[in-house]
Design a protein around this motif. Structure first.
Motif, short mmCIF file in Angstrom:
data_model
loop_
_atom_site.label_atom_id
_atom_site.label_comp_id
_atom_site.label_asym_id
_atom_site.label_seq_id
_atom_site.Cartn_x
_atom_site.Cartn_y
_atom_site.Cartn_z
N ILE A 109 111.76 -8.87 -83.76
CA ILE A 109 111.12 -8.59 -82.47
C ILE A 109 109.67 -9.04 -82.52
O ILE A 109 108.92 -8.69 -83.45
CB ILE A 109 111.20 -7.10 -82.11
CG1 ILE A 109 112.66 -6.63 -82.11
CG2 ILE A 109 110.57 -6.84 -80.75
CD1 ILE A 109 113.54 -7.33 -81.12
N ASP A 110 109.26 -9.81 -81.53
CA ASP A 110 107.86 -10.25 -81.42
C ASP A 110 107.30 -9.74 -80.09
O ASP A 110 108.03 -9.52 -79.12
CB ASP A 110 107.80 -11.78 -81.48
CG ASP A 110 106.37 -12.28 -81.64
OD1 ASP A 110 105.53 -11.50 -82.14
OD2 ASP A 110 106.09 -13.44 -81.28
N GLU A 111 105.99 -9.58 -80.05
CA GLU A 111 105.34 -9.08 -78.84
C GLU A 111 104.03 -9.79 -78.63
O GLU A 111 103.23 -9.97 -79.56
CB GLU A 111 105.10 -7.56 -78.94
CG GLU A 111 104.51 -6.96 -77.66
CD GLU A 111 104.39 -5.45 -77.73
OE1 GLU A 111 103.75 -4.86 -76.83
OE2 GLU A 111 104.94 -4.85 -78.67
N LYS A 116 107.88 -8.22 -74.85
CA LYS A 116 108.70 -8.20 -76.06
C LYS A 116 109.78 -9.27 -76.00
O LYS A 116 110.41 -9.47 -74.97
CB LYS A 116 109.34 -6.82 -76.24
CG LYS A 116 108.35 -5.73 -76.59
CD LYS A 116 109.06 -4.43 -76.93
CE LYS A 116 108.07 -3.37 -77.38
NZ LYS A 116 108.75 -2.10 -77.74
N LEU A 117 109.95 -9.94 -77.15
CA LEU A 117 110.92 -11.02 -77.26
C LEU A 117 111.67 -10.88 -78.58
O LEU A 117 111.13 -10.31 -79.55
CB LEU A 117 110.25 -12.39 -77.19
CG LEU A 117 109.25 -12.59 -76.03
CD1 LEU A 117 107.82 -12.36 -76.53
CD2 LEU A 117 109.38 -13.97 -75.41
N ALA A 118 112.88 -11.39 -78.64
CA ALA A 118 113.71 -11.27 -79.83
C ALA A 118 114.07 -12.65 -80.36
O ALA A 118 114.51 -13.53 -79.60
CB ALA A 118 114.97 -10.47 -79.52
N LEU A 141 115.94 -17.58 -79.01
CA LEU A 141 114.92 -16.71 -78.41
C LEU A 141 115.53 -16.03 -77.19
O LEU A 141 116.07 -16.70 -76.30
CB LEU A 141 113.69 -17.53 -78.00
CG LEU A 141 112.63 -16.79 -77.18
CD1 LEU A 141 112.02 -15.64 -77.99
CD2 LEU A 141 111.54 -17.76 -76.72
N THR A 142 115.43 -14.71 -77.13
CA THR A 142 115.99 -13.93 -76.02
C THR A 142 114.87 -13.12 -75.37
O THR A 142 114.09 -12.46 -76.07
CB THR A 142 117.09 -12.98 -76.52
OG1 THR A 142 118.07 -13.73 -77.25
CG2 THR A 142 117.77 -12.29 -75.35
N PHE A 143 114.81 -13.15 -74.01
CA PHE A 143 113.78 -12.42 -73.28
C PHE A 143 114.29 -12.11 -71.87
O PHE A 143 115.25 -12.73 -71.39
CB PHE A 143 112.47 -13.22 -73.22
CG PHE A 143 112.62 -14.58 -72.61
CD1 PHE A 143 112.41 -14.79 -71.24
CD2 PHE A 143 113.00 -15.66 -73.39
CE1 PHE A 143 112.56 -16.04 -70.68
CE2 PHE A 143 113.15 -16.92 -72.84
CZ PHE A 143 112.93 -17.11 -71.48
N HIS A 144 113.63 -11.17 -71.20
CA HIS A 144 114.03 -10.78 -69.84
C HIS A 144 113.66 -11.88 -68.85
O HIS A 144 112.61 -12.54 -68.99
CB HIS A 144 113.36 -9.46 -69.45
CG HIS A 144 114.02 -8.78 -68.31
ND1 HIS A 144 113.85 -9.17 -67.00
CD2 HIS A 144 114.89 -7.72 -68.27
CE1 HIS A 144 114.57 -8.40 -66.19
NE2 HIS A 144 115.21 -7.50 -66.95
N THR A 154 103.13 -20.02 -71.63
CA THR A 154 102.13 -19.46 -72.55
C THR A 154 102.69 -19.18 -73.94
O THR A 154 102.16 -19.66 -74.95
CB THR A 154 101.54 -18.17 -71.97
OG1 THR A 154 101.01 -18.43 -70.68
CG2 THR A 154 100.45 -17.61 -72.88
N TYR A 155 103.78 -18.40 -74.00
CA TYR A 155 104.26 -17.90 -75.27
C TYR A 155 104.72 -19.01 -76.21
O TYR A 155 104.35 -19.04 -77.40
CB TYR A 155 105.39 -16.90 -75.06
CG TYR A 155 105.99 -16.38 -76.34
CD1 TYR A 155 105.30 -15.45 -77.13
CD2 TYR A 155 107.24 -16.81 -76.79
CE1 TYR A 155 105.84 -14.98 -78.32
CE2 TYR A 155 107.79 -16.34 -77.98
CZ TYR A 155 107.07 -15.43 -78.73
OH TYR A 155 107.61 -14.97 -79.90
#
Length: 500
Positions: A109-111, A116-118, A141-144, A154-155
């Motif tokens: 998990i990264d933030e 938050k991203l996985a 990479l998984t995110f909402h 950005t990320y």
């Protein structure tokens, strides 16, 4: 009447099966526009039930299996995160440290800025084991979905920049080869080990001025991205290293790779069967790399048609049938081998722009055997001759092996080096202690004696050559020793000799 649980599930299964059959029939016969409506509806339903988005970053991209720089950057970025979070890790060791990486299917998990991203490392394993099938490795990479814009704008840029910054400092550099490994039989697939060669320009035994010239040239190349783009040339530099065996060509290659902090790709041309395979292999080379083809003169297909010594002897003896068969086999083999034009097309042709920031190095012991089209300026931009060891090179080796900056025996060694030809490899072998704590004095004495022996052998060889030249110029026949055979083309003489 109450039904049992088994009867309920049986009834439920039959209903589901009936629905699936009916849906298959509807899909087959319904109009195309109605089918499109149902597809859109199912997509919206899927978004409603699952609002998460996935992005995959494969290790290799495209049909030519080119290394994905994003994959390497992500791997470097996650290495610092995985050690603190993941429960399953893989570990590899270098000379200076241990490198921990996330294991397959383990989630990290990264933030960033409250989002938050996985991340997870995954594989696609092929069902069949055909020639062209192999595992595909990727980071997921998984995110909402509501963070799509933040992630794409950005990320991801932040992750790639951080990964590249880490790679500049402490990343593991690799030595790639196409001549072995688990996937050596797969077209375009490289296998690798960790590159840990200790050679540097400080330890290379060569003339200081030539060494400085190479370092300046490498620095200029490394900082010339905008210049190469301005003049419209691919960002690459070609080096031809030539000289007798044992003069330090391979060591210099390692020093160049360490100086630039580049990966090394060692191409085994004999393992490549066609120009198409070579093209697929070379496009898989990443940027910031040293591409090496050692002893390029040993490949007949790249240096022209040259007979081997065996073929010459067989021709002289009249074994025409054997030679003809060998020539036919050579022609048949040539259909499946790399050609000179195929290699040149990658070095300096349209395919040379398939990657940037590359140093291409050829080595040879016999530069005169190479096709001039292969080594002309623009392809091999800089020709570097590595010759026999001089006194400055010896001082480097004495410092490396014996930790000596000066010694009373140095002047004698200087004179001997000026009178004989000895490679740095021979010097190093004599300077290396033969037992654990051998005295440096004994090592120098051994070297001096070896240099004297080499000088005597060279003197004898020169005297023998002069004697032979004198005999040939006077027209006298050299004395025949007992057991020598008289060579003649007259078959009658040969028959007489057999009868005797």
């Amino acid at each position: 009447m109450n039904k049992t649980m088994g009867e309920i599930w049986s009834l439920f299964g039959s209903k589901i099966a009936s629905i699936l059959v009916m849906w298959a029939m509807i899909e087959r016969y319904m109009p195309r526009y109605f089918r499109a409506l149902t597809d859109r509806f199912s997509q919206k339903l899927d978004k409603l039930l699952n609002p998460y988005i996935e992005i995959k970053f494969f290790e290799y991209s495209g049909n030519y299996m080119r290394s994905n720089d994003a994959f390497s950057a992500i791997e470097n970025y996650l290495s610092s995160k995985s050690a603190a979070q993941a429960r399953k890790l893989t570990c590899s060791a270098t000379r200076n440290s241990l490198v921990l990486k996330v294991d397959d299917y383990e989630e990290v998990i990264d933030e960033l800025k409250g989002v938050k991203l996985a991340w997870s490392l995954r594989k696609i394993v092929p069902v069949d084991k055909s020639f062209s099938s192999f595992e595909k490795i990727y980071y997921r990479l998984t995110f909402h979905g509501r963070h799509r814009k933040f992630v794409t704008k950005t990320y991801l840029k932040y992750v790639l920049d951080e990964g590249k910054a880490i790679s500049m400092g402490k990343r593991q550099r690799k030595l790639y080869t196409n001549g072995g490994g688990e996937y050596s039989d797969k077209i375009g697939k490289w296998s690798h080990v960790i590159f840990e060669h200790p050679a540097t320009f400080e330890t290379v035994a060569m003339d200081p001025e030539k060494k400085k010239e190479i370092i300046d040239d490498l620095n200029t190349f490394k900082n010339s991205k905008e210049y190469y783009a301005k003049i419209g040339k691919p960002w690459k530099r070609g080096y031809l290293l030539f000289g007798p065996p044992g003069t330090g060509k391979s060591t210099l290659i390692a020093a160049i790779a360490n100086f630039l902090s580049y990966d090394v790709y060692d191409i085994e041309l004999t393992a490549v069967k066609s120009n198409a395979e070579l093209r697929k292999l070379l496009t898989g080379i990443s940027s910031r790399s040293v591409v090496v083809i050692e002893d390029i003169d040993c490949s007949l297909k790249l240096t022209g048609q040259r007979k081997t010594e065996n073929e010459k002897d067989e021709t002289e003896d009249g074994a025409v049938g054997v030679v003809k068969k060998q020539v036919e086999e050579s022609k048949e083999e040539k259909k499946t081998q790399v050609t000179l034009s195929g290699l040149l097309n990658f070095i300096d042709g349209i395919w040379s722009a398939s990657g940037g920031e590359r140093v291409i190095i050829f080595t040879t012991n016999y530069v005169e055997k190479l096709d001039q089209a292969l080594i002309r300026r623009g392809r091999m931009d800089k020709h570097i001759e590595l010759s026999y060891c001089g006194f400055e090179g010896f001082k480097v080796l004495a410092r490396n092996y014996l930790n000596l900056e000066s010694h009373q025996g140095f002047e004698e060694i200087r004179g001997l080096l000026e009178e004989t030809k000895v490679t740095p490899a021979d010097i190093a072998e004599n300077l290396m202690p033969k037992v654990g704590n051998e005295d440096p004095e004994r090592c120098l004495e051994r070297l001096i004696q070896a240099l004297k022996n080499s000088k005597e052998e060279a003197t004898k060889k020169i005297e023998k050559e002069k004697e032979t030249a004198t005999i040939e110029s006077s027209g006298e026949d050299s004395p025949m020793e007992i057991g020598d055979e008289v060579k003649t083309s007259d078959p009658k003489m040969k028959n007489k000799k057999k009868d005797a």
